[in-house]
Motif scaffolding. Structure first.
Motif, mmCIF file in Angstrom:
data_model
loop_
_atom_site.group_PDB
_atom_site.id
_atom_site.type_symbol
_atom_site.label_atom_id
_atom_site.label_comp_id
_atom_site.label_asym_id
_atom_site.label_seq_id
_atom_site.Cartn_x
_atom_site.Cartn_y
_atom_site.Cartn_z
ATOM 1 N N ALA A 158 -14.981 18.911 -11.327
ATOM 2 C CA ALA A 158 -13.529 18.757 -11.298
ATOM 3 C C ALA A 158 -13.121 17.597 -10.390
ATOM 4 O O ALA A 158 -11.948 17.240 -10.303
ATOM 5 N N TYR A 159 -14.100 17.038 -9.692
ATOM 6 C CA TYR A 159 -13.921 15.804 -8.916
ATOM 7 C C TYR A 159 -15.176 14.981 -9.198
ATOM 8 O O TYR A 159 -15.815 15.231 -10.227
ATOM 9 N N THR A 160 -15.502 14.009 -8.363
ATOM 10 C CA THR A 160 -16.688 13.185 -8.674
ATOM 11 C C THR A 160 -17.585 13.082 -7.443
ATOM 12 O O THR A 160 -17.079 13.026 -6.320
ATOM 13 N N THR A 161 -18.900 13.038 -7.682
ATOM 14 C CA THR A 161 -19.819 12.733 -6.581
ATOM 15 C C THR A 161 -20.848 11.719 -7.056
ATOM 16 O O THR A 161 -21.059 11.548 -8.257
ATOM 17 N N ARG A 162 -21.445 11.071 -6.080
ATOM 18 C CA ARG A 162 -22.502 10.108 -6.387
ATOM 19 C C ARG A 162 -23.482 10.075 -5.208
ATOM 20 O O ARG A 162 -23.039 10.102 -4.053
ATOM 21 N N VAL A 163 -24.772 9.988 -5.493
ATOM 22 C CA VAL A 163 -25.773 9.809 -4.422
ATOM 23 C C VAL A 163 -26.391 8.437 -4.606
ATOM 24 O O VAL A 163 -26.539 7.974 -5.719
ATOM 25 N N GLY A 164 -26.782 7.825 -3.512
ATOM 26 C CA GLY A 164 -27.414 6.511 -3.598
ATOM 27 C C GLY A 164 -26.353 5.422 -3.581
ATOM 28 O O GLY A 164 -25.159 5.673 -3.391
ATOM 29 N N GLU A 165 -26.823 4.190 -3.825
ATOM 30 C CA GLU A 165 -25.931 3.031 -3.708
ATOM 31 C C GLU A 165 -25.176 2.802 -5.008
ATOM 32 O O GLU A 165 -25.417 3.465 -6.008
ATOM 33 N N GLY A 166 -24.271 1.811 -4.962
ATOM 34 C CA GLY A 166 -23.555 1.389 -6.168
ATOM 35 C C GLY A 166 -22.081 1.706 -6.098
ATOM 36 O O GLY A 166 -21.656 2.583 -5.355
ATOM 37 N N PRO A 167 -21.279 0.950 -6.878
ATOM 38 C CA PRO A 167 -19.829 1.111 -6.838
ATOM 39 C C PRO A 167 -19.359 2.484 -7.297
ATOM 40 O O PRO A 167 -19.997 3.112 -8.137
ATOM 41 N N PHE A 168 -18.242 2.924 -6.735
ATOM 42 C CA PHE A 168 -17.702 4.263 -6.998
ATOM 43 C C PHE A 168 -16.191 4.169 -6.727
ATOM 44 O O PHE A 168 -15.731 4.406 -5.607
ATOM 45 N N PRO A 169 -15.422 3.771 -7.754
ATOM 46 C CA PRO A 169 -14.001 3.443 -7.528
ATOM 47 C C PRO A 169 -13.183 4.545 -6.868
ATOM 48 O O PRO A 169 -12.298 4.253 -6.074
#
Ligand code: IMP
Length: 470
Positions: free
Chosen positions: A291-302
């Motif tokens: 219902a939201y966003t997550t990211r692990v590691g590098e890289g763009p994430f607006p």
């Protein structure tokens, strides 16, 4: 709430869709619609109840699925979560890469917990992660410095690189003791040059590697099979097959945020290549999104949040990696990515997970478009440089400020939580089939079972279900 009942008759259902005819079930692919960690483990575990066969098609021990059953937590990296159902065959397909040491640890853990693994099958064509893959993965990340990808360090990229370079070791190679010795002597010596000269690392003793992998080979031998054939047999017997993706759409080697991606194809199309089945054998594709966003590691994430809201989502959502324990970066739901996932995977419906994590939030934002160099766009840019310049355009919705964890139907939800879901369905342009409100199997709202029954619809933007196809 009314669900439009569309009962398929032989007249109105497509002849090609065999699930409408001889079999009330369907062959489905479950994929991650974001950057991985969407909660696919729980959704595939739920859907596995309806499946006769569950198949992993890509990735390796970079993946981590947490399944909670009766307060018991199972952490699995390679073995499909369907293993918890004794009558469900579980297959690790040819598109995966297998670290035998980790796989054996998982087998031992399941044995200890009294979970039978006699219904597990491993593709003989899957590639094997070797000690030099892990060493090269970690050393090359260090070398990259500012350009590092933030890999899990589990040797995934180098294993797939060897597969493409045609120097890989497959499960079937391990099954031939004499052949394996010859192959490993050559390969380990070849890799030693790279380890020593390029990375300044100690060399590996080929005989030690052979001895170690012989033990693994003997342990895995009973599980090895021609899995493409096994899946085809299951298909012909009208058994219900669930293809379980690892990682997520945005980590796809071809369609993700390259180079900040994994080295395989988590998208739905990967299910065919990674198991040896044809696309006509797939009936539907289910995307899983938080219902939201997550990211692990590098890289763009607006939509990443660098403020206390980001910290709150991380803590409330226990956003720490199953595999590496790394803290996940957290942000608002990104509908541009959602629409992209619908397109790239041909999603039929969405399972929205962790809605309960937003229970305390005053105002919830959803990214509806990107602003790039003064222009607004609703489309995901495939150019990584452009993507890193994207600023989110938000729509703000009111929070519901009430616990949802005990809700079991849409009617139980606070009206603002339902509005939030309706908004997501309308902006991403796909119906919502499942809403997850906790780690336990029963902490779930099944709006419409995406496997059983006709392809009819689920939660649409007007809150009513509409027929998707008949
Ligand atoms: P690799 O797959 O270890 O090579 O890592 C490449 C990228 O994918 C890194 O950003 C990892 O954090 C990410 N990644 C790999 N597996 C997963 C996963 O299961 N969940 C989330 N991110 C992952």
């Amino acid at each position: 709430m009314r669900l439009t009942e569309v009962s398929p008759t032989t007249d109105n259902c497509c002849l090609l869709n065999r699930c409408f005819l001889n079999n009330p079930l369907a062959n489905v692919v479950v994929i991650g619609a974001q950057w991985g960690d969407e909660g696919k483990g729980k959704i595939t575990d739920l859907l596995s109840r309806s499946a006769d066969v569950v198949v992993r098609y890509q990735g390796g021990v970079n993946a981590g699925h947490t399944v909670v059953v009766n307060d018991q937590t199972f952490k699995l990296h390679l073995i499909p979560s369907g293993i918890l159902y004794p009558n469900t065959d579980c297959i690790i397909g040819s598109g995966t890469v297998i670290d035998p040491k980790v796989l054996i640890e998982e087998l031992d853990m399941l044995d200890k917990l009294g979970v039978s693994t006699s219904h597990l099958f491993i593709s003989e064509s899957a590639h094997v992660t070797m000690p030099y893959h892990r060493m090269i993965d970690q050393a090359s990340e260090e070398r990259r410095g500012d350009h590092k990808i933030g890999t899990t360090g589990r040797g995934i990229g180098p294993t797939y690189a060897d597969k493409s370079e045609r120097t890989g070791i497959r499960i079937l190679d391990l099954m031939d003791p004499e052949g394996m010795k010859k192959q490993l002597r050559w390969t380990v010596n070849y890799k030693n040059v790279i380890l020593e000269k390029l990375y300044n690392l100690p060399h590996l003793d080929p005989e030690e590697v052979i001895a170690e992998y012989q033990v693994y080979a003997d342990r895995l031998r009973p599980f090895v099979a021609d899995c493409s054939l096994k899946i085809y047999d299951a298909y012909q017997q009208h058994r219900n097959i669930l293809f379980e993706g690892a990682q997520g759409t945005l980590l796809d080697l071809d369609h993700g945020t390259y180079p900040y991606v994994t080295s395989s194809n988590p998208v739905a199309g990967g299910a065919c290549v990674g198991t040896g089945v044809g696309p006509t054998m797939i009936d539907r594709v289910i995307g899983v999104a938080k219902a939201y966003t997550t990211r692990v590691g590098e890289g763009p994430f607006p939509t990443e949040l660098h403020d206390e809201m980001g910290v709150a989502l991380c803590e409330r959502g226990a956003e720490f990696g199953t595999t590496t324990g790394r803290r996940r970066r957290c942000g608002w739901f990104d509908a541009v990515i959602g629409r992209y996932a619908v397109r790239i995977n041909g999603l039929d419906c969405l399972a929205v997970t962790k809605l309960d994590i937003l229970d305390e939030v005053d105002e919830i934002k959803v990214c509806v478009a990107y602003e790039i160099d003064g222009h607004e766009s609703k489309d995901f840019p495939t150019n990584a440089r452009q993507f890193s310049r994207c600023n989110p355009v938000y729509k703000t919705l009111p929070g519901w400020k009430q616990s949802t964890i005990h809700c079991r139907t849409l009617e139980d939800l606070p009206p603002k939580a339902l509005d939030y879901l309706k908004f997501l369905a309308s902006i991403v342009e796909v119906p919502i089939a499942i809403v997850s409100l906790g780690a336990e199997r029963d902490e779930t709202i099944i709006v419409e079972d995406p496997i059983h029954g006709p392809k009819r619809a689920l939660l649409y933007s007007n809150g009513e279900s509409q027929a998707m196809s008949a």
